[in-house]
Design an enzyme around this catalytic site. Structure first.
Site, mmCIF file in Angstrom:
data_model
loop_
_atom_site.group_PDB
_atom_site.id
_atom_site.type_symbol
_atom_site.label_atom_id
_atom_site.label_comp_id
_atom_site.label_asym_id
_atom_site.label_seq_id
_atom_site.Cartn_x
_atom_site.Cartn_y
_atom_site.Cartn_z
ATOM 1 N N ARG A 36 0.820 -1.216 0.000
ATOM 2 C CA ARG A 36 0.000 0.000 0.000
ATOM 3 C C ARG A 36 0.854 1.266 0.000
ATOM 4 O O ARG A 36 0.441 2.281 -0.564
ATOM 5 C CB ARG A 36 -0.933 -0.007 1.209
ATOM 6 C CG ARG A 36 -2.036 -1.011 1.002
ATOM 7 C CD ARG A 36 -3.015 -1.014 2.130
ATOM 8 N NE ARG A 36 -4.212 -1.729 1.708
ATOM 9 C CZ ARG A 36 -5.137 -2.173 2.522
ATOM 10 N NH1 ARG A 36 -5.013 -1.980 3.829
ATOM 11 N NH2 ARG A 36 -6.189 -2.798 2.065
ATOM 12 N N LYS A 198 -21.179 -15.900 2.130
ATOM 13 C CA LYS A 198 -22.600 -15.618 2.321
ATOM 14 C C LYS A 198 -23.235 -14.756 1.248
ATOM 15 O O LYS A 198 -22.560 -13.958 0.596
ATOM 16 C CB LYS A 198 -22.785 -14.908 3.659
ATOM 17 C CG LYS A 198 -22.484 -15.793 4.837
ATOM 18 C CD LYS A 198 -22.591 -15.007 6.107
ATOM 19 C CE LYS A 198 -22.458 -15.943 7.303
ATOM 20 N NZ LYS A 198 -22.461 -15.176 8.545
ATOM 21 N N GLY A 354 -10.370 -7.966 -1.034
ATOM 22 C CA GLY A 354 -10.620 -8.976 -0.004
ATOM 23 C C GLY A 354 -10.050 -10.331 -0.355
ATOM 24 O O GLY A 354 -8.911 -10.442 -0.808
ATOM 25 N N GLY A 377 -14.554 -3.678 0.495
ATOM 26 C CA GLY A 377 -15.868 -3.080 0.775
ATOM 27 C C GLY A 377 -16.268 -2.060 -0.283
ATOM 28 O O GLY A 377 -17.390 -2.072 -0.792
HETATM 29 P P1 AMP Z 1 -16.581 -13.577 1.939
HETATM 30 O O1 AMP Z 1 -15.898 -12.818 3.042
HETATM 31 O O2 AMP Z 1 -18.064 -13.557 2.000
HETATM 32 O O3 AMP Z 1 -16.020 -13.224 0.573
HETATM 33 O O4 AMP Z 1 -16.219 -15.105 2.183
HETATM 34 C C1 AMP Z 1 -14.925 -15.612 2.129
HETATM 35 C C2 AMP Z 1 -14.885 -16.905 2.884
HETATM 36 O O5 AMP Z 1 -15.832 -17.803 2.329
HETATM 37 C C3 AMP Z 1 -13.562 -17.594 2.834
HETATM 38 O O6 AMP Z 1 -12.975 -17.541 4.103
HETATM 39 C C4 AMP Z 1 -13.921 -19.029 2.445
HETATM 40 O O7 AMP Z 1 -13.270 -19.989 3.246
HETATM 41 C C5 AMP Z 1 -15.406 -19.075 2.698
HETATM 42 N N1 AMP Z 1 -16.072 -20.118 1.910
HETATM 43 C C6 AMP Z 1 -16.037 -20.288 0.591
HETATM 44 N N2 AMP Z 1 -16.715 -21.398 0.228
HETATM 45 C C7 AMP Z 1 -17.191 -21.948 1.355
HETATM 46 C C8 AMP Z 1 -17.957 -23.121 1.643
HETATM 47 N N3 AMP Z 1 -18.347 -23.939 0.674
HETATM 48 N N4 AMP Z 1 -18.266 -23.363 2.938
HETATM 49 C C9 AMP Z 1 -17.853 -22.532 3.908
HETATM 50 N N5 AMP Z 1 -17.135 -21.414 3.697
HETATM 51 C C10 AMP Z 1 -16.795 -21.127 2.444
#
Ligand code: AMP
Length: 397
Positions: A36, A198, A354, A377
């Site tokens: 950065r 999610k 991210g 974000g």
């Molecule tokens: P996000 O912060 O919503 O982008 O989510 C990222 C996280 O989603 C990472 O830490 C992954 O390990 C998790 N992730 C991806 N696929 C799965 C899955 N099938 N089950 C549980 N966690 C997951």
């Protein structure tokens, strides 16, 4: 169009520059990754080479509105100084008489770094008096901190009320070029890949992209909530029970509008949430009751890679599986490699910040794609079709 740093000559002027020096530090407060700082150099050098004075401000970590040594920007001043090859003065606050004095003593070509903005709770509260005191330190405001542009804080939005002109720095301009211009007016086919844990937090992105893309590929933990909405058995896979209806609505909308949403046709399931777990690949409609989905399967990889390679614009946000565990990183790595290949064939490829940025870095493919966003974000907000307060507040050209 917003004004950018190229529209201004800084000769004899004080540039108040909001940078993102939120760098990782180890327990001895050594900087473990200075990306950065390195990325902010073009903006700082432009001001100094013009014969201006650079007054830099940033946050670091979450000091919760009070001074805390472990979040001091002092180590950053030292690193910046060696990168620039000239002294960078550091002041132990970001407002107050000592800061004023240090700024008044600056000569053309000098560089000064203020202490962590978040040592004052007024920063995140966007307190107007605090913003006015920051603004009084400069003649021109430069925002080069894309990662905080989605927050209306004193140093991103507040200052713009008391200081003109307010311009985008080089890093900010690059982010807006890719996430704004390229995706606002994409060369087609335009394909988006969404993953991550999610649906919550990404629903605006799904809705907004659905109306714009030629195909939307969905992987990651969120795929199982979509499966549930389709009436599939998902075993012990991640589920957002309260989002099943929403997932169903998204699929119905897509069907009505003829939007192509592609869900995985197979997945990798494991008997427990561990790197050493037993795992196997199964079709989407055959997830065993006491297993859990951890990644997209090999047939899905072929399907997704095929879509990516046909595209002329690709945007990717969120891993396809639990990529932190080696056996479940293949889907994510395959997407990263496909983006690199699409780029070589002339596509514009953009990676949201991210986890997907971390995944592309881990695959060593950062420079093989067109753009990796520095703001998770903020890039999600833009992909969700929202304006960023820190960008809106910049001066129109
Ligand atoms: P996000 O912060 O919503 O982008 O989510 C990222 C996280 O989603 C990472 O830490 C992954 O390990 C998790 N992730 C991806 N696929 C799965 C899955 N099938 N089950 C549980 N966690 C997951």
């Amino acid at each position: 169009m917003k004004m950018t740093i190229d529209d201004v000559s800084f000769r004899g002027r004080r540039a108040l520059i909001r940078v993102d020096f939120n760098v990782p530090l180890d327990s001895q407060r050594n900087i473990t990754d200075d990306t950065r700082i390195v990325e902010s150099l073009p903006t700082i050098k432009k001001v100094l080479n013009d014969g201006g004075r650079a007054i830099l401000m940033s946050h670091l970590g979450r000091p919760k509105g009070k001074p805390a040594q472990e979040f001091s920007l002092k180590p950053v001043a030292e690193r910046l100084s060696s990168l620039l090859g000239k002294p960078v003065r550091f002041v132990r606050d970001c407002i107050g008489p000592d800061v004023r004095q240090a700024v008044d003593a600056m000569k053309d070509g000098d560089c000064l770094l203020l202490e962590n903005l978040r040592f004052h709770k007024e920063e995140e509260a966007n307190d107007q008096e605090f913003a006015r005191q920051l603004a009084a330190l400069g003649d021109v405001f430069v925002n080069d901190a894309f990662g905080t542009a989605h927050r209306a804080h004193a140093s991103t939005e507040g200052v713009t009320r008391y200081l003109k002109p307010c311009v985008a720095g080089f890093l900010m301009r690059k982010e807006l070029d890719y996430l704004g211009r390229a995706l606002g007016n994409p060369i087609r086919p335009y394909v988006a890949i969404l993953g991550g844990a999610k649906i919550s937090g990404k629903i605006d992105v799904i809705m907004n992209l659905m109306a714009k893309v030629d195909a939307l590929l969905i992987g990651g933990g969120m795929m199982f909530t979509f499966y549930k909405a389709q009436g599939k058995q998902i075993g012990k896979s991640l589920l957002e029970a309260e989002k099943v209806d929403l997932a169903g609505t998204v699929l119905n909308e897509a069907a009505k509008k003829n939007t192509r949403i592609l869900l995985p046709i197979d997945c990798i399931v494991a008997d427990r949430f561990e790197e050493q777990a037993q795992w196997k690949s199964v079709p989407a409609d055959a997830i065993p009751g006491d297993w859990m989905g951890m990644d997209i399967g090999p047939q899905t990889i072929n399907l997704f890679v095929g879509e990516i390679l046909k595209a002329k614009t690709v945007v990717w946000n969120g891993p396809m599986g639990v990529f932190e565990m080696k056996p479940f990183a293949e889907g994510t790595n395959a997407v990263a490699r496909a983006l690199a290949e699409a780029t070589r064939s002339g596509a514009t490829t953009i990676v949201g910040g991210g986890d997907s940025a971390a995944a592309i870095a881990a695959a060593g493919l950062q420079s093989a794609v067109s753009h990796v966003s520095t703001g998770g974000g903020a890039s999600l907000e833009l992909l969700g079709g929202k304006a960023l307060p820190g960008v809106e507040a910049l001066t129109e050209k």
